[in-house]
Write an enzyme that holds these catalytic residues in place. Structure first.
Site, PDB file in Angstrom:
ATOM      1  N   ASP A   9       0.868  -1.188   0.000  1.00 40.96           N
ATOM      2  CA  ASP A   9       0.000   0.000   0.000  1.00 40.96           C
ATOM      3  C   ASP A   9       0.897   1.228   0.000  1.00 40.96           C
ATOM      4  OD1 ASP A   9      -2.221   1.585  -0.056  1.00 40.96           O
ATOM      5  OD2 ASP A   9      -3.063   0.916   1.849  1.00 40.96           O
ATOM      6  N   CYS A  22      -7.290 -21.662  21.274  1.00 38.05           N
ATOM      7  CA  CYS A  22      -8.467 -21.799  22.144  1.00 38.05           C
ATOM      8  C   CYS A  22      -8.575 -23.186  22.769  1.00 38.05           C
ATOM      9  CB  CYS A  22      -9.733 -21.439  21.363  1.00 38.05           C
ATOM     10  SG  CYS A  22      -9.701 -19.734  20.802  1.00 38.05           S
TER      11      CYS A  22
END
Ligand code: GUN
Ligand code: ZN
Length: 484
Positions: A86, A276
């Site tokens: 970018d 998790c």
């Protein structure tokens, strides 16, 4: 051609996007890599599912110019994946100024071997006054024209700006198309995402899509939340960048496809990614900040790519409407945003495949699917031989046609085919009024196409209140007449 579409559903698609460093299967997310802050080593991003990354050329230009030119951006980051760079426009949007010219930053991106380069567009914020947005766009377009000569081996992404002015968004897309980019990158929407203004985002995407040809690759700048991936893909976006995985982790926020959770409010992890499974929320909370942030970023990436795979599977099996209709229910602004598609039904219809396996009704938004309108139009062309025709809302009845929500009139011989015959819909008593009204609209169109026939309409009493003002050639019989 650097984009080949291999499967489609709604306005979404699975595509093969060719870059100088290999082919990427879209839709996909480009994790944002900050070359100076190593949260997750870029070389490890593949294991989460990343096929391409994006980094900021302006930061490299300011802090590691010689090294980047010497090594090239891939070596510098340590990745063999395609890299998009970018231009620094985001810094321009956030901080108001950058110390580099369009030509310089484009030349630099090309010199460091970027796979996709971006000119220094001006991201005009939402609700800017018209002249500001127009003047900014004029500069952006000038810079895009200039960008073509810096392309070299790289692909060129052309940002689409115009603030919340839809004619300017269309103009931006029209002009970009004339310039000719390899990617069209919808920009200036971060402030809309941050404030959950999804209606504006949907409208911008649809206006831009109404200008671009179907095979144009579309990047949605700054949409890194998995909650809205399915919606954006369904509207035809192919590439996303995610800084969110890292930014949210920094704030102890945990991404899910149905919204964001604060780590402090979690008693359990509703996810089975390696992070998790290994830790409990308590254990994460007790860790030192740096480790916790890295683990949260890892979880955020796992769920983001999991959602992308779920979306791709939905495209393959043509159930993307069903997936989007479930995702939009996680936030009222998403629900409101999806209802905008009703205003773009022609555009949607021009993309959505004709034949699917099934039609699962999930709520009133299912009435807006092109399959419903197409069915209603198709039925108008069905030839009718008899002069006295029975239409029944009871599928057990012997009839020429059936009345079925939300489709409308269904010829007996079409009761076994898609969409009406391959649909899972609740009985009319349990359906939203909108679905019954949609069916009655179809019925009325059908009746008015056959003014010389006579119809016997045998319906359950639930239908009666929608069947006022029928033409004279129709007689209603109630199947479950109540004495009231
Ligand atoms: N990143 C987030 N939004 C934008 C934008 O509008 N333009 C560019 N170049 N990058 C962005
Ligand atoms: Zn997880």
């Amino acid at each position: 051609m650097n984009f080949e579409i291999v499967a489609k559903d709604v306005m979404g698609r699975i595509g093969k996007f060719k870059t100088p460093h290999g082919t990427v299967e879209t839709p996909t997310i480009l994790p944002v890599v900050n070359p100076n802050i190593e949260l997750i080593p870029p070389k490890d991003l593949k294991k989460f599912g990343a096929q391409m990354v994006i980094t900021n050329a302006y930061i490299l230009y300011r802090t590691r110019r010689e090294e980047a030119i010497g090594k090239g951006v891939h070596k510098l980051l340590g990745v063999d994946l395609p890299v998009m760079t970018d231009s620094g426009s985001y810094q321009l949007m956030m901080y108001g100024d950058v110390e580099v010219s369009n030509g310089e930053i484009l030349k630099f991106q090309s010199e460091i071997g970027s796979d996709v380069i971006v000119p220094l567009d001006i991201p005009t914020p939402p609700d800017a006054d018209y002249n500001t947005a127009l003047n900014d766009l004029t500069v952006t377009l000038e810079r895009e024209r200039e960008a073509v000569k810096y392309k070299g081996e790289s692909l060129l992404a052309l940002p689409i700006q115009g603030s919340t002015h839809m004619d300017l968004r269309r103009k931006s897309a029209e002009e970009a198309l004339k310039i000719g980019g390899d990617v069209y990158a919808i920009g200036g929407i971060v402030p809309l995402m941050d404030t959950y203004r999804f209606q504006d985002v949907v409208r911008i995407i649809l206006e831009v899509k109404s200008v671009l040809p179907s095979n144009a690759v579309v990047h949605l700048f700054g949409a890194g939340h998995p909650m809205m991936f399915s919606l954006a893909v369904a509207l035809g976006c192919d590439l996303f960048d995610s800084a969110a995985y890292a930014l949210y982790a920094k704030d102890d926020r945990y991404l899910t496809p149905y919204g964001t959770k604060k780590l402090e409010e979690l008693h359990y992890f509703p996810c089975s990614c390696p992070v998790c499974i290994k830790y409990t929320p308590d254990e994460l909370r007790e860790m030192e900040k740096e480790k916790r942030e890295r683990l949260l970023a890892e979880h955020n990436l796992y769920v983001s790519f999991e959602e992308i795979r779920r979306i791709k599977q939905a495209i393959r099996e043509n159930t993307l409407f069903e997936l989007v209709e479930s995702r939009i229910r996680v936030h009222p602004n998403l629900l409101k945003a999806w209802r905008i598609v009703k205003e773009y039904e022609d555009l949607l219809e021009s993309y959505d495949p004709f034949i699917k396996h099934s039609f699962f009704y999930t709520g009133i938004e299912s009435c807006y699917r092109p399959a419903v309108r197409r069915h209603q139009n198709r039925v108008l062309n069905v030839e009718i031989e008899n002069d006295d025709i029975v239409i029944s809302s009871d599928e057990g009845d012997l009839a020429d046609f059936y009345l079925k929500a939300p489709f409308g009139v269904v010829p007996a011989e079409m009761m076994e085919s898609y969409p009406a015959g391959h649909s899972e819909v609740p009985p009319p008593e349990l359906m939203e009024e909108e679905a019954l009204r949609t069916a009655v609209e179809g019925l009325l169109k059908f009746l008015s196409a056959h003014p010389s026939k006579t119809f016997r309409l045998r319906v359950g009493s639930i239908w009666l209140k929608y069947l006022k003002d029928l033409p004279k050639n129709v007689v209603i019989e109630c199947l479950d007449r109540k004495e009231d």
